[in-house]
Design an enzyme around this catalytic site. Structure first.
Site, short mmCIF file in Angstrom:
data_model
loop_
_atom_site.label_atom_id
_atom_site.label_comp_id
_atom_site.label_asym_id
_atom_site.label_seq_id
_atom_site.Cartn_x
_atom_site.Cartn_y
_atom_site.Cartn_z
N HIS A 125 -23.01 123.45 -9.65
CA HIS A 125 -22.71 124.59 -8.78
C HIS A 125 -21.27 125.07 -8.93
O HIS A 125 -20.92 126.14 -8.40
CB HIS A 125 -22.96 124.24 -7.31
CG HIS A 125 -24.40 124.02 -6.98
ND1 HIS A 125 -25.38 124.95 -7.27
CD2 HIS A 125 -25.03 122.98 -6.37
CE1 HIS A 125 -26.56 124.48 -6.86
NE2 HIS A 125 -26.37 123.29 -6.33
N ASP A 162 -32.58 120.33 -11.79
CA ASP A 162 -32.25 120.16 -10.38
C ASP A 162 -33.01 121.21 -9.56
O ASP A 162 -33.24 122.32 -10.03
CB ASP A 162 -30.74 120.35 -10.19
CG ASP A 162 -30.22 119.94 -8.83
OD1 ASP A 162 -29.61 118.86 -8.73
OD2 ASP A 162 -30.42 120.70 -7.86
#
Length: 309
Positions: A125, A162
């Site tokens: 992220h 993910d």
């Protein structure tokens, strides 16, 4: 099969608040899972310590300096809504970068067949100049850049399974035709990116979003019909897996119902593709996974498969 396992106790020193899902216990259960007899053949090494020059492969100097200067001497501070710094966070992050770069070194030079890095904080992220989603530096992006800079690797594919979309990796490689970023993830869900229409400036962004409640059939369909064909066509010299295990049915942060068998299947598919396209060269990097039982079982299945079990 020579599979290298890299981790370091420094990664436990990135402390988060009580109740935070990204916690040191995640690495402890991974370590315990890999103590089973089936993993006796795993090549285990302590991750070397990286430094800020590695972080600069994917992040601006001002950003790296700001993270370092924000480190608290005690307690825990927030640098984003859900992302924190503790006194041990820098050392943890540097060990993570050291693990990823060393894994690339060993795999690209064929000293080992593949590698798994059990590290934290996670990375996918982290955008070029913004921490978020528990992430400070983008481990997978830095690994890809290290392969290109130090080993002359031309094309790198990153497969991110993910359950949360890797907005940071997509951001870093949006305009880069030498790196393919491919992702399966739940949508809508944090961070809100990852639509199939997001394709990058060179059509090297490949998003295959899933929906809440989807399970093995939908994941396997996305893998077979979208992800694998695009990676195959890209013909990479190295494949990096952003290996988050929070799409497991037990995980509290999402609603995709995968099992350990799904992660094993995806791992096997990537290994087979890597055998055809890049001499089997695969580096896997831990991202998410917040139910400790689901995480430990999924990592065990993943690493067993990396060892060609």
């Amino acid at each position: 099969m020579n599979t290298l396992y890299l981790s370091h106790p420094d990664c436990l020193d990135h402390q988060t608040q009580l109740g935070h899902p990204e916690r040191a216990d995640r690495l402890l259960v991974v370590e315990r899972a890999l103590e089973q007899e089936i993993f006796s053949g795993l090549l285990r090494e302590s991750a070397p310590r990286g430094d800020e020059t590695l972080a600069l492969l994917a992040h601006p100097e001002d950003y790296v300096r700001d993270i370092y200067e924000a480190l608290p001497r005690e307690d825990i501070i927030n640098v984003a809504d859900d992302t924190v710094l503790s006194p041990g966070s820098w050392n943890a992050a540097m060990r993570a970068l050291g693990a990823c770069s060393y894994a690339v070194d060993e795999v690209v030079t064929r000293k080992v067949d593949n590698a798994f890095c059990a590290i934290r904080p996670p990375g996918h992220h982290a955008e070029r100049d913004r921490p978020m989603g528990f992430c400070l530096f983008n481990n997978a992006a830095i690994a890809a850049r290290h392969a290109q800079k130090e080993h002359g690797v031309d094309r790198v594919a990153i497969f991110d399974w993910d359950v949360h979309h890797g907005n940071g990796t997509q951001d870093i490689f949006w305009a880069d035709k030498s790196v393919l970023y491919a992702s399966t993830h739940e949508m809508p869900l944090f961070p809100g990116t990852g639509a199939a229409s997001e394709r990058g400036e060179h059509d090297t962004i490949v998003n295959a979003p899933l929906h809440a409640g989807d399970g093995s059939p939908a994941f396997r369909e996305a893998l077979e019909s979208v992800i694998l064909p695009r990676i195959e066509a890209f013909s990479p010299d190295l494949i990096i897996i952003s290996a988050g295990f929070d799409a497991h049915w037990r995980d509290p942060l999402a609603n995709i119902n995968l099992t350990e068998a799904d992660f094993a299947l995806a791992t096997r598919a990537i290994l087979n593709l890597a055998d055809r396209r890049c001499g089997g060269r695969v580096v896997s990097i831990l991202e998410g996974g917040y139910d400790l039982v689901g995480l430990s079982r999924s990592v065990a299945a993943h690493v067993t498969t990396l060892m060609r079990g």
